[in-house]
Each structure stands twice: as C-alpha cells, then as structure tokens.
Design a protein around this motif. Structure first.
Motif, PDB file in Angstrom:
ATOM      1  N   HIS A 178      16.587  65.476  48.244  1.00  0.00           N
ATOM      2  CA  HIS A 178      16.083  64.483  48.448  1.00  0.00           C
ATOM      3  C   HIS A 178      15.941  63.933  49.672  1.00  0.00           C
ATOM      4  N   THR A 179      17.547  63.099  50.373  1.00  0.00           N
ATOM      5  CA  THR A 179      18.156  63.225  50.864  1.00  0.00           C
ATOM      6  C   THR A 179      18.657  63.983  52.532  1.00  0.00           C
ATOM      7  N   LYS A 180      19.147  62.668  53.721  1.00  0.00           N
ATOM      8  CA  LYS A 180      19.795  63.641  54.617  1.00  0.00           C
ATOM      9  C   LYS A 180      20.898  62.260  54.959  1.00  0.00           C
ATOM     10  N   PHE A 181      21.220  62.539  55.574  1.00  0.00           N
ATOM     11  CA  PHE A 181      22.363  61.674  56.115  1.00  0.00           C
ATOM     12  C   PHE A 181      23.244  62.383  57.323  1.00  0.00           C
ATOM     13  N   GLY A 182      23.833  61.331  58.378  1.00  0.00           N
ATOM     14  CA  GLY A 182      24.578  61.272  59.414  1.00  0.00           C
ATOM     15  C   GLY A 182      23.718  60.962  60.690  1.00  0.00           C
ATOM     16  N   ALA A 183      24.620  60.220  61.598  1.00  0.00           N
ATOM     17  CA  ALA A 183      24.529  60.411  63.072  1.00  0.00           C
ATOM     18  C   ALA A 183      23.197  62.324  63.399  1.00  0.00           C
ATOM     19  N   GLY A 184      22.044  61.704  64.486  1.00  0.00           N
ATOM     20  CA  GLY A 184      21.564  62.361  64.774  1.00  0.00           C
ATOM     21  C   GLY A 184      20.384  63.414  63.626  1.00  0.00           C
ATOM     22  N   HIS A 185      20.975  63.434  63.030  1.00  0.00           N
ATOM     23  CA  HIS A 185      20.476  64.137  61.496  1.00  0.00           C
ATOM     24  C   HIS A 185      18.871  63.590  61.271  1.00  0.00           C
ATOM     25  N   GLY A 186      18.265  64.726  61.220  1.00  0.00           N
ATOM     26  CA  GLY A 186      17.153  64.661  61.339  1.00  0.00           C
ATOM     27  C   GLY A 186      16.135  65.536  60.634  1.00  0.00           C
ATOM     28  N   PHE A 187      15.134  65.613  60.499  1.00  0.00           N
ATOM     29  CA  PHE A 187      13.942  66.784  59.795  1.00  0.00           C
ATOM     30  C   PHE A 187      13.206  67.169  61.266  1.00  0.00           C
ATOM     31  N   HIS A 188      13.003  68.982  60.876  1.00  0.00           N
ATOM     32  CA  HIS A 188      11.981  69.237  61.802  1.00  0.00           C
ATOM     33  C   HIS A 188      10.858  70.554  61.530  1.00  0.00           C
ATOM     34  N   GLY A 189       9.825  70.217  61.891  1.00  0.00           N
ATOM     35  CA  GLY A 189       8.855  70.983  61.186  1.00  0.00           C
ATOM     36  C   GLY A 189       7.680  70.474  60.088  1.00  0.00           C
ATOM     37  N   ARG A 261      17.528  53.808  61.967  1.00  0.00           N
ATOM     38  CA  ARG A 261      18.291  54.699  62.454  1.00  0.00           C
ATOM     39  C   ARG A 261      18.728  54.936  64.230  1.00  0.00           C
ATOM     40  N   GLY A 262      18.688  55.992  64.165  1.00  0.00           N
ATOM     41  CA  GLY A 262      18.902  55.834  66.292  1.00  0.00           C
ATOM     42  C   GLY A 262      17.530  55.087  67.268  1.00  0.00           C
ATOM     43  N   PHE A 263      16.707  54.780  66.378  1.00  0.00           N
ATOM     44  CA  PHE A 263      15.312  54.311  66.809  1.00  0.00           C
ATOM     45  C   PHE A 263      16.039  53.040  67.362  1.00  0.00           C
ATOM     46  N   GLY A 264      16.169  51.869  66.299  1.00  0.00           N
ATOM     47  CA  GLY A 264      16.633  50.806  66.244  1.00  0.00           C
ATOM     48  C   GLY A 264      17.257  50.403  67.006  1.00  0.00           C
ATOM     49  N   ALA A 265      18.793  51.507  67.068  1.00  0.00           N
ATOM     50  CA  ALA A 265      19.717  51.026  67.910  1.00  0.00           C
ATOM     51  C   ALA A 265      19.833  51.573  69.171  1.00  0.00           C
ATOM     52  N   THR A 266      18.594  51.901  69.464  1.00  0.00           N
ATOM     53  CA  THR A 266      18.905  51.972  70.535  1.00  0.00           C
ATOM     54  C   THR A 266      17.822  51.032  71.639  1.00  0.00           C
ATOM     55  N   ILE A 267      17.151  50.423  70.893  1.00  0.00           N
ATOM     56  CA  ILE A 267      16.200  48.686  71.354  1.00  0.00           C
ATOM     57  C   ILE A 267      17.429  47.572  71.294  1.00  0.00           C
ATOM     58  N   ALA A 268      17.816  48.186  70.409  1.00  0.00           N
ATOM     59  CA  ALA A 268      19.323  46.757  70.600  1.00  0.00           C
ATOM     60  C   ALA A 268      19.987  46.927  71.313  1.00  0.00           C
ATOM     61  N   GLY A 269      20.328  47.940  72.107  1.00  0.00           N
ATOM     62  CA  GLY A 269      21.409  48.544  73.158  1.00  0.00           C
ATOM     63  C   GLY A 269      20.529  48.563  74.938  1.00  0.00           C
ATOM     64  N   TYR A 270      18.873  48.288  74.417  1.00  0.00           N
ATOM     65  CA  TYR A 270      18.202  47.715  75.186  1.00  0.00           C
ATOM     66  C   TYR A 270      18.479  46.554  76.270  1.00  0.00           C
TER      67      TYR A 270
END
Length: 473
Positions: A178-189, A261-270
C-alpha cells in the motif's frame, strides 16, 4: 584500474546533453574513491532528488544547477541591513557554522522581523534547514523550500504492541502493498487514489497549476525519496493523555514523512526564479529573493503554496487510509504537522509571514511529531508557545553528515548491524540515510525542553523508504 565515469555513462542514467551534463562529469571526477557502480548510483540519485543534495559539499553545485536556471541580475540590487537582527539559537553548540552564516544573512533582509534556529539546524539552500524567519508582508520561496508542505502524519491504533511481535511479516507485506516510493513514481488507471484535493478549483488558477494537475493526480498517495518514509512502530504513553484520550500503554502506530512530490518542487523552482528576476539581492543573499504579498506574483505563490500543502496532506491521508483499512483496526488518534511552509501569524502584535523551513509549529497546545532516524525514537509533542522561538521546534534529528560523506564513510555491514541491534526491519533506503548520518535525537530534544512537552515516544520497527535496489519480498 577503476574506470572513470564518462558522458555516455551519465546519459545512460538519464542526464541530458548540455551544461548540466558537463557539471555532472566534473562532479563525477570527485567521486574517484567510490566504486564505479556506487558513484553512478549516487549521481542518478542526485538527478532524481536534487533537493536532497543542496546541503552536500560535493553535490550541491550540481543539485543547485538542476533546480535553478538563472541567477539574480547584478543591477538594481536591494541593499541588506548593515546589522543583522538578533535571533535565538537553541542547542547552539550542536549547530554547524554554515547554518548560522545563512541565518545571519537572512536576518539582514530588509523585510526580516524576527528569526530563530532550531537544534537540528544544518546548512540548506537559502534559509538553513531548521531556520525560522518572520518577515513583513513578504514571502520567500526558498524560505519555504523545495518540498512544499512536507509533513509528518501519525495514526495510533487500538492494537497492543504484543500483537505486532510475531506478526511482522504480515505488517511488512501490507506496508509494501500500500505504499509507493521514488522520483517520478506514481499510479495509473484504477490504481489512482480518489481524493477531493484533485477537485480543488485552485488547480485552475493559472496555467502552471493547470499543467501540473495530471502529474499531481498520478502521484497522489505516493512518497518521494531521500529521508521520506512510511513505517510501523510502537508508541508508548507513560501516562494517560487527556487531550487525545489515550490510556497509558504501548500501541501500534503508523508514521509517515513526505511532501508535495514533483508538484511542489516545480512550484518552488518556478517562483524562486520569478522572485530572483523581481527581487535583486546581493549574491550572498540571492537565494532569499522574496515576493511582495501585495503583488500579483506574491498572491500567486501564496495560493500555489497552500494548494501544495493541501496536496501533501492528501497524500498522507491516502496512505494512512489504505493501511488502516488493511489492518482493520480502530483508530485512537491522528496527529499531523508540517514544515517547509509559511503561515500568517501574529508576532509582538503585528501580522508577519512565518517561514518554517524544516521546523515544527509549536504554538501553545499545538501537537506535533518530531522523528529521529530509522533506528532512533521519535516523539509526540505538545508546543509551549515560546515567542523567542517564534512558536517553533525542531522537525527531526537533523543531519550531522552529508549524503556523499555518509556513502563514503559508512559500510553496508555497519548499517546492517545497527539495524539488527535496534531490531528494525528496513525496506529500501541507501547508506545516505544510515542512522549514523543523523544527530542524536535525544540531544535535540534536550536542547528544546523549553519549547515542547513530550507526550509519547515512538519506536520504529518496520521502515520503508525509496528503493536503492533492495528486494521487496
């Protein structure tokens, strides 16, 4: 003779042609003491999680270049104060010089009102990790940090500790499932989680947030790399806590640590890049570029930061809901707190923006969780509301060793032994997260006795972190 890492090796692990690749090759030459495979794995980790290496003496230039495209222009520079505003350091003798130098610079900003350093503080990027800064009507993207809204979440179950022992394999299986880790990792469908945060209309507030919505949806309920974790442990209350209505005893608990995750990191960089274009500070303070809260850019960032915080909270909620249903237990209490964030608060009668970069809110009566390492205890605490600390406390043990130094100086056998000695089962993680790379959490807690009361102690038992090649079966 050990083969040197070349450009083709770096391309094969995901680096792209250009300036970053050249810098990565230069960085690789500094890793000649490491075996080829370990050096390559470390460089891949920098590529995947650059925010985790901003305090690393070898990797920081490469990591910084990867998350930032431009420096502040040299003209029209805003002058700093000649004299910094005085601030309080808690556990001063344990805080490295680099962190205090960064805080000294922050306290010279023309918008600075007050500050404090927590006992787990260490050098970061912009504001030090463990730094608390109150500003007047200004928000600093790198005062918040890359992993916006990173937080701790704790769920306490009605399962006594003796049920856990002997059933470790069951709890390990459910944790992996019930957990998933790592850069770029996510869920589908059908794997994607259902949560109301994805329907938040703020995702339509501007093109950047619209563009990031699909990625945020796919990563909802997952965890990042570095020191992020989900773990089973035993929490012990030495006396009944009336506020939580939990009796004295030892209970099974689930503790998680991750952010947006990547959402926050992109906001921070922008918004950091945008702040640097608008707010031109001297070179030593360039990473503390701020946005006026009365400006459209400041309001945009504020909205995006709060959305990222809500999203980070939703990620934890999804994880805890899945595992709570899996074990079928009654929940006695849930506690959550976040860092890498900014709040509007009152300080000496005036409204300020309080940045807590790696610091826990500790206003009077506020509950929080301060973790140790994967083998050291964490603590459920209640804040005392100390003004000189700007109502804050440490957010963990804090690093005493950079990631690259940990990888060089700690062996797998040493890490394996310390895990065995503490009866902790580890899934994933690398030597950069070894317990020895962190400060003594008991020292940190002793240095902030005036800031928080300890309510209960949490002992990790099964820890899952981002995979470094470890088997998960």
């Amino acid at each position: 003779m050990k083969r040197a890492i070349n450009g083709n090796d770096l391309l094969s692990i995901g680096y792209k042609p250009g300036t970053i690749l050249g810098l990565a090759i230069k960085t690789a030459s500094k890793l000649k003491d490491l075996p080829f495979n370990e050096a390559t794995a470390l460089l891949k980790k920098v590529k995947d999680y650059p925010e985790n290496f901003l305090d690393d003496e070898i990797m920081e230039p490469l990591a910084a270049a990867m998350i930032e495209a431009a420096n502040a222009p040299a003209d029209e520079v805003i002058e700093l104060r000649n004299k910094m505003i005085a601030y309080t350091q808690y556990g001063e003798k344990y805080i490295e010089e680099g962190a205090t130098k960064q805080m000294d610079i922050a306290m010279k900003l023309p918008v600075a009102v007050a500050g404090a350093l927590m006992p787990d503080a260490h050098q970061g990027y912009g504001l030090p990790i463990g730094g608390v800064l109150a500003t007047h009507n200004a928000i600093i993207p790198y005062g918040v940090g890359v992993d916006i809204g990173c937080r701790m979440a704790l769920t306490i179950f009605d399962i006594p500790d003796n049920h856990f022992y002997g059933n470790e394999a069951y709890y390990k299986r459910e944790l992996i499932a019930h957990t998933k880790f790592g850069a770029g990792h996510g869920f589908h469908g059908r794997e994607k989680a259902d949560h109301s945060v994805i329907d938040n209309p703020d995702f339509n507030a501007n093109p950047l947030l619209k563009q990031l919505k699909d990625k945020a949806y796919s990563q909802l309920g997952s965890s990042g790399g570095g020191n992020h974790f989900v773990e089973w442990g035993i929490i012990e209350f030495e006396q009944k806590d009336e506020f939580l209505n939990i009796n004295k005893g030892k209970y099974l608990a689930l503790l998680s640590h991750s952010g947006s995750r990547g959402f926050g990191a992109t906001i921070a960089g922008y918004y950091t890049k945008l702040a640097k274009e608008i707010c031109k500070l001297p070179q030593e303070a360039a990473n503390l570029a701020y946005l006026d809260m009365n400006s459209s850019e400041g309001q945009e960032y504020w909205l995006a930061m709060n959305l990222a915080g809500d999203y980070a909270s939703a990620c934890h909620e999804v994880i805890h809901d899945k595992l709570s249903k899996a074990v079928g237990a009654t929940i006695l209490a849930k506690v959550e707190n976040h860092h890498n964030f900014a709040w509007k608060e009152l300080y000496q009668g005036q409204e300020v923006i309080v940045h807590r970069k790696g610091a826990t809110p500790a206003g009077k009566g506020i509950m929080g969780i301060i973790p140790g390492s994967m083998t050291a205890p964490g603590f459920l605490v209640r804040g005392k509301g100390v003004e000189t600390a700007i109502n804050s406390a440490a957010h963990g043990a804090g690093r005493q060793m950079s990631r690259s130094k940990a990888i060089k100086s700690i062996s797998k056998d040493e890490m394996r032994k310390v895990l065995q000695d503490h009866n902790v089962m580890l899934i994933g993680a690398g030597l950069d997260e070894a317990p020895m790379a962190y400060k003594d959490i008991n020292m940190v807690m002793n240095a902030q006795q005036e800031l928080v009361d300890i309510i209960a102690k949490f002992s990790p038992k099964i820890v899952r972190m981002a995979d470094d090649g470890s088997r998960e079966d």
